[in-house]
Design a protein around this motif. Structure first.
Motif, PDB file in Angstrom:
ATOM      1  N   UNK A   1       0.848  -1.191   0.000  1.00  0.00           N
ATOM      2  CA  UNK A   1       0.000   0.000   0.000  1.00  0.00           C
ATOM      3  C   UNK A   1       0.885   1.243   0.000  1.00  0.00           C
ATOM      4  N   UNK A   2       0.261   2.410  -0.272  1.00  0.00           N
ATOM      5  CA  UNK A   2       1.056   3.641  -0.336  1.00  0.00           C
ATOM      6  C   UNK A   2       1.751   3.919   0.999  1.00  0.00           C
ATOM      7  N   UNK A   3       1.031   3.759   2.098  1.00  0.00           N
ATOM      8  CA  UNK A   3       1.624   4.012   3.413  1.00  0.00           C
ATOM      9  C   UNK A   3       2.765   3.036   3.694  1.00  0.00           C
ATOM     10  N   UNK A   4       2.562   1.774   3.324  1.00  0.00           N
ATOM     11  CA  UNK A   4       3.614   0.771   3.526  1.00  0.00           C
ATOM     12  C   UNK A   4       4.838   1.114   2.683  1.00  0.00           C
ATOM     13  N   UNK A   5       4.606   1.558   1.444  1.00  0.00           N
ATOM     14  CA  UNK A   5       5.744   1.852   0.580  1.00  0.00           C
ATOM     15  C   UNK A   5       6.478   3.115   1.017  1.00  0.00           C
ATOM     16  N   UNK A   6       5.762   4.083   1.545  1.00  0.00           N
ATOM     17  CA  UNK A   6       6.428   5.281   2.081  1.00  0.00           C
ATOM     18  C   UNK A   6       7.364   4.882   3.222  1.00  0.00           C
ATOM     19  N   UNK A   7       6.900   3.949   4.059  1.00  0.00           N
ATOM     20  CA  UNK A   7       7.769   3.430   5.126  1.00  0.00           C
ATOM     21  C   UNK A   7       8.972   2.711   4.538  1.00  0.00           C
TER      22      UNK A   7
END
Length: 411
Positions: free
Chosen positions: A182-188
């Motif tokens: 997900x976008x949040x996971x990939x930002x991390x």
């Protein structure tokens, strides 16, 4: 753009990262929007593999292609045969056939045959072999039901780790590869990727350079000169200096490389496991091997130590479990020593660590038997770290081969 192919070896110089980061941009954009461009990832990996094996390394590239066909044939033959009939001898045959090319490379590297007109082996053969053997063993255990050919090819040829690890596991890799985060996971993931990238630069190109390129040659030269001119007394202090300097260089150079591999993996949305976890604060030699080159040490633990131990227990080869564990340790570290190379100092390095672990086990059993009688406080913990650190550094002195150089320098 004029590429200097010789310098495009994995993580060898800062210029390499310019090409790498440019090529990563489409993947980063896609993963940020929840899409994994598998076709582009495959092209990206193939292009950088081509750059590694181009020019004077082209024979290694041919060897890699031949080796992949060979290993694919073994793996999928075993997978199809096992579905029809599960025979133990076929499993052992598949494992032996999988490791034969690596064994030949190790022998010919130690004892080169001048009449062979072509290059044997290629960059990364060890780590691809470890991955392949792991898959065959886990298929036998039933942990892997079926191997997808395309995913398997991506797993074996995963570009960031192909040359020197870390060694990933097929099931963990497939879980990441089959979906986009997900976008949040990939930002991390990006945050970790950037952090590991800069930490890798600090380790490899600054601290590692200081110990390995700036200090180590001077200390080495001083040790050789002192040995020839003054005998052993002054030489011993230079050897100690070399021991610590080489140990620091070995850690920061290899840890820096591993951080680069993990960083690029995270940019690609793949959570390649870490290879080092503060190994120089280990409280005993077992703790050290749970922190040093972890993916390799865990691979040897799971697929050599544990399997030999279970086999020996099943066949009742040893009545005493302590003796069995000791034999298993020596087998494990002798194989690890031979894997590094067929020279006396790698083999002695393996024997040294096996002996250290056996002594450590004796001490732990003694402590357990006399629980409450042996003091345990901050001082004893720091002393344990200090002792372990020096034992490990001495093992690296053996591993470096510098003692051989000193011996011939004295003659």
């Amino acid at each position: 753009m004029n590429f200097n192919f010789i310098n495009l070896q994995p993580y060898a110089n800062p210029q390499y990262f310019i090409y790498l980061m440019i090529a990563l941009i489409p993947m980063i954009i896609g993963l940020y929007h929840g899409k994994r461009f598998k076709t582009y990832e495959a092209i990206f990996s193939l292009v950088f593999l081509f750059l590694i094996f181009d020019g004077s390394h082209w024979q290694q590239g041919i060897n890699l292609l031949v080796y992949l066909v060979y290993e694919f044939a073994i793996t999928f033959f075993y997978q199809n045969y096992r579905q029809k009939e599960n025979k133990t001898w076929v499993f052992y045959l598949a494992v032996i056939l999988a490791i034969i090319p690596l064994s030949i490379v190790k022998v010919l590297t130690a004892f080169p045959v001048k009449s062979i007109p072509f290059v044997i082996g290629f960059l990364g053969i060890s780590y691809i072999t470890f991955k392949n053997v792991q898959v065959i063993m886990e298929m036998r255990d039933g942990a892997i039901k079926k191997v997808d050919p395309l995913t398997y090819a991506r797993f074996l040829l995963f570009f960031p780790t192909i040359s020197s690890g870390p060694i990933d596991r097929y099931r963990r890799f497939k879980k990441d590869f089959d979906k986009a985060p997900s976008r949040d996971e990939y930002i991390t993931d990006l945050q970790f990727a950037v952090r590991y990238l800069f930490q890798g630069f600090l380790y490899k190109f600054i601290i590692g350079w200081f110990f390995g390129t700036y200090w180590l040659p001077k200390i080495s030269q001083a040790a050789l000169l002192a040995g020839n001119a003054n005998g052993g007394l002054k030489l011993s202090w230079w050897v100690v200096a070399y021991m610590y300097c080489y140990s620091m260089y070995l850690f920061f150079d290899f840890a820096g490389y591993s951080l680069f591999a993990v960083s690029i993996s995270y940019f690609m949305g793949i959570h390649t496991p870490m290879n080092f976890n503060k190994p120089f604060i280990s409280k005993n030699i077992k703790d050290f091997w749970n922190r040093w080159h972890m993916t390799l040490s865990f691979w040897f633990r799971d697929y050599i130590y544990m399997r030999f131990t279970f086999f020996a227990m099943k066949k009742k080869l040893f009545k005493n479990r302590i003796r069995l564990s000791q034999v298993s340790y020596f087998l494990l570290f002798l194989i690890m020593g031979f894997w590094h190379g067929l020279t006396w100092y790698y083999i002695v390095y393996g024997i040294f660590h096996a002996t250290a672990i056996c002594i450590n086990d004796v001490w732990l059993r003694f402590k357990k038997k006399h629980k409450g009688q042996i003091p345990h406080n901050k001082f004893t913990e720091w002393f344990a770290i200090f002792l372990t650190f020096n034992v490990v550094c001495f093992s690296f002195l053996i591993f470096s081969g510098f003692l051989s150089q000193l011996w011939f320098g004295w003659q």
